[in-house]
Design a protein around this motif. Structure first.
Motif, PDB file in Angstrom:
ATOM      1  N   ASP A  51      27.817   2.958  35.670  1.00 28.41           N
ATOM      2  CA  ASP A  51      28.548   2.909  34.410  1.00 28.41           C
ATOM      3  C   ASP A  51      28.572   1.482  33.859  1.00 28.41           C
ATOM      4  OD1 ASP A  51      29.087   5.613  34.621  1.00 28.41           O
ATOM      5  OD2 ASP A  51      31.006   5.294  35.623  1.00 28.41           O
ATOM      6  N   GLY A  81      20.058   7.441  27.089  1.00 24.71           N
ATOM      7  CA  GLY A  81      19.721   8.194  28.285  1.00 24.71           C
ATOM      8  C   GLY A  81      20.242   7.594  29.574  1.00 24.71           C
ATOM      9  N   LYS A  82      20.961   6.487  29.476  1.00 30.74           N
ATOM     10  CA  LYS A  82      21.490   5.825  30.661  1.00 30.74           C
ATOM     11  C   LYS A  82      22.946   6.217  30.884  1.00 30.74           C
ATOM     12  CE  LYS A  82      18.324   1.923  30.158  1.00 30.74           C
ATOM     13  NZ  LYS A  82      18.181   0.454  29.973  1.00 30.74           N
ATOM     14  N   GLN A  83      23.386   6.023  32.121  1.00 30.09           N
ATOM     15  CA  GLN A  83      24.703   6.509  32.529  1.00 30.09           C
ATOM     16  C   GLN A  83      25.831   5.766  31.824  1.00 30.09           C
ATOM     17  OE1 GLN A  83      25.232   7.004  36.783  1.00 30.09           O
ATOM     18  NE2 GLN A  83      27.415   6.485  36.642  1.00 30.09           N
ATOM     19  N   ARG A  84      26.824   6.517  31.382  1.00 24.97           N
ATOM     20  CA  ARG A  84      28.098   5.989  30.907  1.00 24.97           C
ATOM     21  C   ARG A  84      29.117   7.111  31.034  1.00 24.97           C
ATOM     22  NH1 ARG A  84      27.426   3.288  25.860  1.00 24.97           N
ATOM     23  NH2 ARG A  84      29.686   3.253  25.599  1.00 24.97           N
ATOM     24  N   SER A  89      29.865  12.455  35.594  1.00 22.55           N
ATOM     25  CA  SER A  89      29.156  11.396  34.877  1.00 22.55           C
ATOM     26  C   SER A  89      28.457  11.965  33.652  1.00 22.55           C
ATOM     27  CB  SER A  89      28.139  10.721  35.795  1.00 22.55           C
ATOM     28  OG  SER A  89      27.194  11.665  36.264  1.00 22.55           O
ATOM     29  N   THR A 144      25.707  10.636  30.063  1.00 20.81           N
ATOM     30  CA  THR A 144      24.698   9.686  29.614  1.00 20.81           C
ATOM     31  C   THR A 144      24.937   9.340  28.155  1.00 20.81           C
ATOM     32  OG1 THR A 144      23.193  11.497  29.053  1.00 20.81           O
ATOM     33  CG2 THR A 144      22.945  10.494  31.230  1.00 20.81           C
ATOM     34  N   ASP A 189      27.869   6.743  20.916  1.00 20.81           N
ATOM     35  CA  ASP A 189      28.312   6.560  22.299  1.00 20.81           C
ATOM     36  C   ASP A 189      29.823   6.386  22.376  1.00 20.81           C
ATOM     37  OD1 ASP A 189      25.837   6.806  23.533  1.00 20.81           O
ATOM     38  OD2 ASP A 189      25.359   4.685  23.302  1.00 20.81           O
TER      39      ASP A 189
END
Length: 526
Positions: A340, A472-475, A466, A468, A445
């Motif tokens: 994250d 496309g990345k985790q947050r 979790s 994304t 986001d």
């Protein structure tokens, strides 16, 4: 010997300290003691069924009515939703009077002329005390409180057809120092009872709010007390089975949550609507991202520091230079090391207390020492810095401690993210959106992060699991927590720390410079 055979005189003089474990010789459980000890003019309890809070309220009413006027005694009026509740409360008051050894008469049944249009006669119950005061049950007709003076308990408030009118009449009594107490289980998310609780947590009303779920009550001995009274042997297994049976026997899961976990029905889903979030977004508010290069943590410390320093000069310094030096500024942080994001959010506090988030930083996979470097750089250059709230849960505690060491504990709030914190501060964050008192960066986001706040068993918190981002990345709700921290920091009362403005690229320090940096807000100082 039952619990009521125990000596009770000490209760009147007790300081009602919090209890975390069941004590068989104590008459009142911890949450009951805290309720009585709270002397707020207005207080409200959202509770599970049959937790004995009304029984404890009868003890408080008895002590007050039995006290002489010179020592703060007064009448106490009980407004229930039916005749059976009225009789039960007055019987409890009479029992407490005997237990406390307070001089009181027997329960009387009196004819009370209802002030309604038909003026019908209503049977009421009352106990008179030698002090000259009484504990009396009144009907739910609001007019019956007119002309009275004393404390008022409105029991099962969420189920009163005319709660607004009853409350209006009761609140008039507070002008002369009387107190009002609302006690109830929930009866829907749109009920006035729930609205008052929500507004109180948001700071719009001044009620002291107590929450007693079934788990809360059992953690402080409710089921052990039931076993004591019914002469059963307590075990954790039997308690777990008892709770499971209660929940299973309820018609629906929503009903069970409302009856036993203080969750008003229809209260699920996202906590803050998309419409409110999008209304608060402005395109000139920025998001500045830094993601560590591959194997960044293996670089020499000096090289890492130089790389981050260059990024700060190129990307962060221009937006810091745009901050209005006349506004107080706060800092809110949500911590992550890998996976994250760490979010550093800046809050500019307007004269009308409106909060603007002119920018926030998103840090991905950044080593601890470089997060510290960035944090110090930003805070050191905030105009009129008045406070910061840090996620001190887990590894985040290290960064929070470093900030507290440098700026002082009165300027740095080290937050342990838990249910009580979410319960207190998420409503204040939501209120900022509802009142159009917050401005944030425009980003899908950020929308997604804020929509991760959901109500779970009555508490707004970040949903599990979790997710994304658009890249496309985790947050996972990271900016939502950081913005809640900004709101928390805005309540801090630290003295403003003045600063020296950053020089612009031409060597000056004018925040209204004509610098054409891509990252500067062209509209002037924030």
């Amino acid at each position: 010997m039952t619990i009521l055979d125990q000596p009770l005189g000490a209760i009147a003089a007790s300081n009602f300290e919090d209890l975390q474990q069941f004590e068989s010789t104590e008459v009142l459980l911890g949450y009951q003691k805290r309720w009585i000890a709270d002397e707020s003019p207005l207080k409200i309890a959202e509770k599970s069924r049959r937790t004995g809070l009304t029984w404890a309220e009868a003890a408080d009413a008895t002590l007050c009515a039995a006290t002489a006027k010179s020592e703060g005694g007064c009448n106490h009026f009980y407004v229930g939703s039916n005749k059976e509740m009225a009789r039960e409360f007055i019987e409890a008051a009479a029992m407490w009077a005997k237990a406390f050894d307070k001089a009181a008469g027997e329960i009387r049944e009196e004819i009370f002329i209802d002030d309604g249009k038909d003026g019908k006669e209503i049977l009421t119950f009352v106990v008179y005390f030698a002090s000259g005061f009484k504990v009396q049950a009144l009907s739910s007709n609001p007019a019956n409180l007119r002309g009275m003076q004393g404390n008022v308990t409105i029991d099962e408030s969420a189920f009163h057809d005319r709660l607004a009118e009853v409350l209006k009449a009761a609140l008039a009594l507070t002008m002369w120092g009387s107190r009002v107490r609302l006690i109830s289980t929930h009866n829907g998310v749109d009920n006035l009872f729930n609205t008052i609780i929500t507004d109180s947590r948001a700071g719009r009303k001044r009620y002291s709010v107590h929450t007693i779920t079934l788990d809360d009550a059992c953690n402080e001995g409710l089921y052990q007390r039931i076993c004591q009274i019914t002469r059963k042997i307590w075990s954790q297994a039997s308690e777990d089975q008892w709770k499971a049976d209660l929940l299973r026997d309820t018609a629906t899961e929503d009903d069970a949550l409302e009856e036993y976990y203080c969750v008003p029905k229809q209260g699920g889903g996202a906590y803050i609507s998309r419409g409110l979030i999008e209304r608060a977004m402005h395109p000139h508010n920025q998001i500045i991202a830094f993601e560590s290069p591959k194997d960044f943590e293996k670089w020499p410390v000096v090289q890492r520091e130089a790389d981050v320093s260059q990024w700060l000069e190129d990307q962060v310094a221009p937006v810091l230079a745009q901050l209005n030096p006349e506004h107080n500024h706060v800092f809110g942080e949500d911590f992550a090391r890998k996976g994250d994001l760490s979010i550093f959010a800046i809050g500019a506090i307007q004269a009308d207390t409106r909060i603007r988030v002119p920018f926030h930083l998103e840090l991905r996979n950044v080593p601890y020492s470089q997060q510290e470097q960035i944090m110090f750089y930003v805070i050191d250059n905030l105009p009129r810095f008045t406070g910061a709230a840090f996620d001190a849960t887990g590894n985040g505690g290290s960064l929070a401690e470093k900030a507290a060491d440098k700026y002082g504990t009165e300027m740095i709030e080290q937050v342990m993210l838990n249910q009580p914190w979410y319960r207190e501060w998420m409503p204040k964050l939501k209120a900022k959106f509802e009142d159009n008192d917050i401005e944030i960066p425009k980003s899908l986001d950020v929308v997604s992060d804020l929509r991760k706040i959901v109500v779970n068993r009555g508490i707004p918190q970040i949903e599990k699991g979790s997710g994304t981002g658009e890249d496309g990345k985790q947050r996972h709700g990271d900016s939502a927590v950081a913005y809640a921290m900004v709101v928390r920091a805005s309540y801090m009362e630290g003295a403003p720390i003045e600063f020296t403005p950053l020089p612009d690229r031409h060597g000056g320090s004018d925040p209204d410079s004509d610098d054409d940096s891509d990252n500067s807000y062209k509209g002037g100082a924030w």
